[in-house]
Design an enzyme around this catalytic site. Structure first.
Site, short mmCIF file in Angstrom:
data_model
loop_
_atom_site.label_atom_id
_atom_site.label_comp_id
_atom_site.label_asym_id
_atom_site.label_seq_id
_atom_site.Cartn_x
_atom_site.Cartn_y
_atom_site.Cartn_z
CG ASP A 77 -0.02 -0.14 2.70
OD1 ASP A 77 0.35 -0.41 2.49
OD2 ASP A 77 -0.31 0.66 3.34
CD GLU A 138 3.95 1.15 6.83
OE1 GLU A 138 4.90 1.69 7.71
OE2 GLU A 138 3.65 1.68 6.04
#
EC number: 3.5.1.18
Length: 386
Positions: A77, A138
């Site tokens: 991400d 994250e």
């Protein structure tokens, strides 16, 4: 998991990084990034497990069944791109200009994932096991990502012996710094509830602002510590103060603030939370209202003591870059704070100077050099621990 037959192929880390960048996986979206990685790992003989929690895609892949198990952890991400028009090249086009790869995630941290995959591809057989723990959560709230995967693996009895996280740890030159620990982090939302009234009649109101000021003053007045071996001093920062009062003649009903503390191993998150709550209670004593704090600990401080594992990493980085990295605990938090519950963890990756910025970018030479460092790390690791 059964161990597939060893497979040796040549993977260009730059091309794989481009393929990952072209997946616009802005938290919490996956946009096919995990599929792209899974296909590549399965081609290398990894048994892959998708571990979805909530709307977050996670991947745990392992090649081998024996110990030791060396794990690479990272995230697919990325943060939002900001002003799309301000980019030299499209943030998800993964263009190469003058030997530099542009794109969101080029530094943080799709290129590192690609580099480790390329390194593994060159090592067709090895003792023990190699695994990947990759999350899509994250950069967001980090509630359905690595922390959930770690909990699930621990419950299953899965053993990871050591972990390398591919965060961009280098400061100025590739390989000049690795992270062997991180400070903890706690956020506190402080709310003082009083009673609204006219400024000319303060006895009919209960002004929450002086109480909030007293709380913040008390929090800022304390010197948390002077540092801890290998760590910076802990610091408390006031990040917002909100009253929402647009009138000049009204005492507001409530006042709010938020603080963040980055703390070293001299403290535990629960102790800091208790201190903040105690200061709220003290300031509210005698006040015709309430003062409270909602505290959330996003990670405890941790340190991987220098030793055999850090020696392997330092030697591998020196092999590939010609420089011995500084062992550091500076910077913000990372998913290493969750992985430390399973095993010793160290972070090493690219130079982080452009991460989260417009025109995030990395020289192609550094991506390939990082793959060389990871290859050296894998070989040295099994020579030392297998």
């Amino acid at each position: 998991m059964t161990r597939p037959a060893p497979v040796s192929v040549s993977i260009d880390p730059v091309e794989l990084a481009q393929a990952l960048i072209r997946r616009p996986s802005v938290t919490p979206a996956d946009a096919g990034a995990m599929d792209t990685l899974q296909r590549q790992l399965e081609a290398l003989g990894f048994a892959c497990r998708r571990m979805k929690f909530g709307e977050i895609e996670n991947l745990y892949a392992r090649r081998g069944t024996a110990r030791p198990n060396l794990c690479f952890a990272g995230h697919t991400d990325v943060v939002p791109v900001g002003d799309d028009a301000a980019w030299t090249a499209g943030p998800f086009e993964a263009e190469i200009k003058d030997g530099v790869l542009y794109g969101r995630g080029a530094v943080d941290m799709k290129s590192a994932i690609a580099a480790f995959v390329a390194a593994v591809a060159k090592i067709s057989d090895h003792p023990g096991s190699i695994s990947f723990l990759i999350t899509g959560d994250e950069e967001g709230v980090a509630e359905d990502g690595t922390v959930k995967v770690v909990e699930a693996l621990a419950a299953e009895g899965e053993i990871i012996d050591h972990c390398i996280v591919g965060e961009p740890t280098s400061a100025n030159l590739l390989g000049d710094m690795v992270k062997i620990g991180r400070r903890g982090s706690i956020n506190a939302w402080i709310t003082v509830e009083g009673r609204q009234g006219h400024v000319a009649y303060p006895h009919r109101a209960a002004n929450p602002i002086p109480v909030l000021v007293d709380i913040l003053s008390a929090l800022k007045a304390r010197v948390l510590d002077d540092g801890y071996t290998g760590f910076q001093p802990s610091n408390l920062e006031i990040t917002t103060i909100d009253v929402g009062n647009t009138a000049t003649n009204v005492i507001p009903a409530s006042a709010k603030a938020r603080v963040n503390i980055r703390f070293n191993p001299a403290h535990k998150g629960k102790d800091l939370a208790a201190w903040i709550e105690a200061e709220c209670a003290k300031a509210a004593d005698g006040f015709d209202g309430t003062a409270s704090a909602l505290c959330k600990i996003s990670g405890e401080a941790f340190l991987t003591e220098p030793g055999d594992f850090t020696d392997v990493i330092v030697a591998a980085v020196t092999d590939a870059t010609g420089r011995a990295p500084e062992l550091s605990t500076t910077g913000g938090t990372s998913d290493a704070r969750f992985i430390r519950a399973l095993c010793p963890v160290v972070e090493f990756g690219l130079v982080g100077s452009t991460m989260h910025q417009v025109d995030e970018r990395v020289p192609l030479e550094e991506v390939r050099q990082l793959a060389e460092a990871y290859e050296a790390l894998i070989k040295r690791y099994f020579a030392a621990f297998a």
